[in-house]
Design a protein around this motif. Structure first.
Motif, PDB file in Angstrom:
ATOM      1  N   TYR A  46       0.701  -1.498  -0.319  1.00 24.33           N
ATOM      2  CA  TYR A  46       0.049  -0.111   0.408  1.00 24.33           C
ATOM      3  C   TYR A  46       0.630   1.477  -0.453  1.00 24.33           C
ATOM      4  N   ALA A  47       0.055   2.310  -0.351  1.00 23.38           N
ATOM      5  CA  ALA A  47       0.993   3.963  -0.462  1.00 23.38           C
ATOM      6  C   ALA A  47       0.380   4.360   1.121  1.00 23.38           C
ATOM      7  N   THR A  76       3.734  15.500   5.347  1.00 21.50           N
ATOM      8  CA  THR A  76       3.693  15.827   3.782  1.00 21.50           C
ATOM      9  C   THR A  76       4.444  14.113   3.173  1.00 21.50           C
ATOM     10  N   ALA A  77       4.681  13.252   4.087  1.00 24.18           N
ATOM     11  CA  ALA A  77       6.251  12.583   3.542  1.00 24.18           C
ATOM     12  C   ALA A  77       5.030  11.326   2.921  1.00 24.18           C
ATOM     13  N   THR A  78       5.382  10.985   1.815  1.00 21.98           N
ATOM     14  CA  THR A  78       4.598   9.605   0.752  1.00 21.98           C
ATOM     15  C   THR A  78       6.170   8.909   1.096  1.00 21.98           C
ATOM     16  N   PHE A  79       4.829   7.532   1.367  1.00 23.30           N
ATOM     17  CA  PHE A  79       5.769   6.171   1.298  1.00 23.30           C
ATOM     18  C   PHE A  79       5.339   5.258   0.765  1.00 23.30           C
ATOM     19  N   GLY A  80       5.612   4.018   0.479  1.00 26.13           N
ATOM     20  CA  GLY A  80       5.335   2.661   0.318  1.00 26.13           C
ATOM     21  C   GLY A  80       5.213   2.284  -1.319  1.00 26.13           C
ATOM     22  N   ASP A  81       4.118   2.242  -2.069  1.00 20.13           N
ATOM     23  CA  ASP A  81       4.092   1.513  -2.930  1.00 20.13           C
ATOM     24  C   ASP A  81       2.890   2.705  -3.754  1.00 20.13           C
ATOM     25  N   VAL A  83      -4.554   1.136  -2.907  1.00 19.27           N
ATOM     26  CA  VAL A  83      -4.811   1.624  -1.439  1.00 19.27           C
ATOM     27  C   VAL A  83      -4.015   2.982  -0.495  1.00 19.27           C
ATOM     28  N   HIS A  84      -4.268   4.020  -0.824  1.00 19.23           N
ATOM     29  CA  HIS A  84      -3.718   4.665  -0.629  1.00 19.23           C
ATOM     30  C   HIS A  84      -3.909   5.336   1.564  1.00 19.23           C
ATOM     31  N   LEU A 125       9.588   9.066  14.260  1.00 22.89           N
ATOM     32  CA  LEU A 125       9.534   7.198  13.363  1.00 22.89           C
ATOM     33  C   LEU A 125      10.376   7.157  12.867  1.00 22.89           C
ATOM     34  N   PRO A 126      11.086   5.921  12.353  1.00 26.25           N
ATOM     35  CA  PRO A 126      12.151   5.360  12.087  1.00 26.25           C
ATOM     36  C   PRO A 126      11.806   5.459  10.459  1.00 26.25           C
ATOM     37  N   ASP A 127      12.971   5.456   9.500  1.00 29.58           N
ATOM     38  CA  ASP A 127      12.346   5.366   8.220  1.00 29.58           C
ATOM     39  C   ASP A 127      11.357   4.203   7.599  1.00 29.58           C
ATOM     40  N   MET A 128      10.825   4.563   7.137  1.00 30.82           N
ATOM     41  CA  MET A 128       9.349   4.101   6.865  1.00 30.82           C
ATOM     42  C   MET A 128       8.706   3.138   5.578  1.00 30.82           C
ATOM     43  N   ASP A 129      10.272   3.494   4.246  1.00 28.43           N
ATOM     44  CA  ASP A 129      10.517   2.582   3.389  1.00 28.43           C
ATOM     45  C   ASP A 129      11.485   1.563   3.490  1.00 28.43           C
ATOM     46  N   GLN A 130      12.245   1.621   4.683  1.00 27.98           N
ATOM     47  CA  GLN A 130      12.961   0.995   4.738  1.00 27.98           C
ATOM     48  C   GLN A 130      12.577  -0.254   5.433  1.00 27.98           C
TER      49      GLN A 130
END
Length: 347
Positions: free
Chosen positions: A150-151, A156-161, A166-167, A178-183
């Motif tokens: 999911y995205a 203001t930060a976007t991560f994921g697919d 599904v956003h 927060l940790p790095d949500m893209d890692q």
């Protein structure tokens, strides 16, 4: 039963249900009907879900005029006639409602709560590069188990697919915690446990999941539909049964030494009070043979740093349990706490 409706919390995003709580609490016949709810299930969610289900499946009645999910923007605001209409509807369809209450479970799949699993994956990756086993207790149809597909937009930060249908969007404060949500770690296995997993190939089961989304929450309903389509194309493994029995058996099959992420959100509230110690022991069993991070969005009546009332997100790792964030029950907002920085998964 009357107290269950009088003292119910968390209905702030449904003005209709917020008013109907008092209607039920003061009506003996409605309370008697609500007693048909299965043991351990919350009668407020169950009764409202059963009525909503019948309306969405085409039962024509003046009550539908108050449901935005049925008539859209033309829905009438709550008035004295709404309580009368609700009471009459329940009387006219009491046998059907009782049948639903006696056979269905409150299996709300708020896709927004997939954020908890995504956060758990990022916290796990921060602590170890090893592949992780994911377990969700009370997973319903398993929609939140696909959080890696999911995205997400937090603030203001976007991560994921970013291409996902599904956003998930949530307001967040103190994002630096927060940790790095893209890692994310490599996912070695994904499995859910549910008493009676809904079948996403069944129109009836899909309709029940939709009915558990409150009438005014059109955004959540749209998310649900999109997530059901994504997950139906590649469903995760879901084990049927009581987690108290199934959990320790599943835990014994996990490879020793490899990390596991165990998650549940708004699940323990539906466990009968006398069974909750056994439920907690079953969850703890996943940490016997390997390092575990356990995230639970269950800690009711917490106050966020901003002063907003919410639900505590609890993390349990090698150092014990503590609250690492406070959130809206449906994850519309999240306020991380400094304790989030200290989460680990060492064993």
């Amino acid at each position: 039963m009357a107290d269950a409706f009088r003292t119910a919390r968390g209905f702030g995003s449904s003005p209709l249900y917020g008013q109907l709580l008092a209607v039920v609490a003061n009506n003996e016949a409605l309370l008697e009907l609500a007693t048909q709810t299965r043991h351990g299930q919350q009668p407020t969610f169950a009764l409202f879900g059963a009525v909503h289900y019948l309306l969405l499946r085409g039962t024509s009645d003046p009550l539908g005029e108050y449901y935005a999910s049925v008539v859209g923007d033309s829905a009438r605001p709550f008035d004295a006639d709404a309580g009368v209409a609700f009471t009459r509807f329940c009387e006219a369809h009491s046998a059907q409602i009782a049948s639903i209450l006696g056979t269905r479970l409150v299996q709300t799949n708020h896709v927004q709560r997939a954020l908890v699993l995504r956060l758990g994956l990022a916290l796990t990756r921060r602590a170890t590069a090893a592949p992780v086993r994911i377990v969700e207790v009370g997973c319903s149809a398993g929609l939140n188990l696909r959080a890696d597909r999911y995205a997400f937009t937090l603030g203001t930060a976007t991560f994921g697919d970013r291409t996902s249908p599904v956003h998930i969007r949530a307001e967040v404060s103190s994002a630096e915690l927060l940790p790095d949500m893209d890692q994310l770690p490599r996912i070695a296995d994904v499995v859910g446990i549910d008493l009676d997993p809904p079948d996403l190939t069944s129109d009836d089961d899909r309709a029940w999941l939709r009915a558990l989304v409150w009438p005014e929450n059109s955004y959540q309903a749209t998310q649900l539909q999109a997530a059901m389509d994504v997950v139906a194309a590649d469903p995760p493994r879901v084990l049927r049964g009581n987690s108290i029995e199934v959990g320790p058996k599943l835990a014994a099959t996990l490879p020793p030494g490899l990390p596991r992420l165990v998650v549940h959100t708004a699940t323990r509230i539906h466990v009968p009070a006398e069974e909750r110690p056994a439920f907690d022991a079953a969850v703890a069993a996943f940490g016997v043979d390997g390092p575990m991070l356990h995230l639970a969005l269950e800690d009711d009546q917490r106050i966020a740093p901003s002063g907003r009332p919410g639900i505590g997100l609890t993390a349990t790792d090698a150092d014990g349990s503590r609250t690492i964030a406070v959130a809206d029950g449906h994850l519309a907002w999240l306020e991380p706490l400094p304790a989030m920085r200290d989460v680990q998964i060492s064993w």
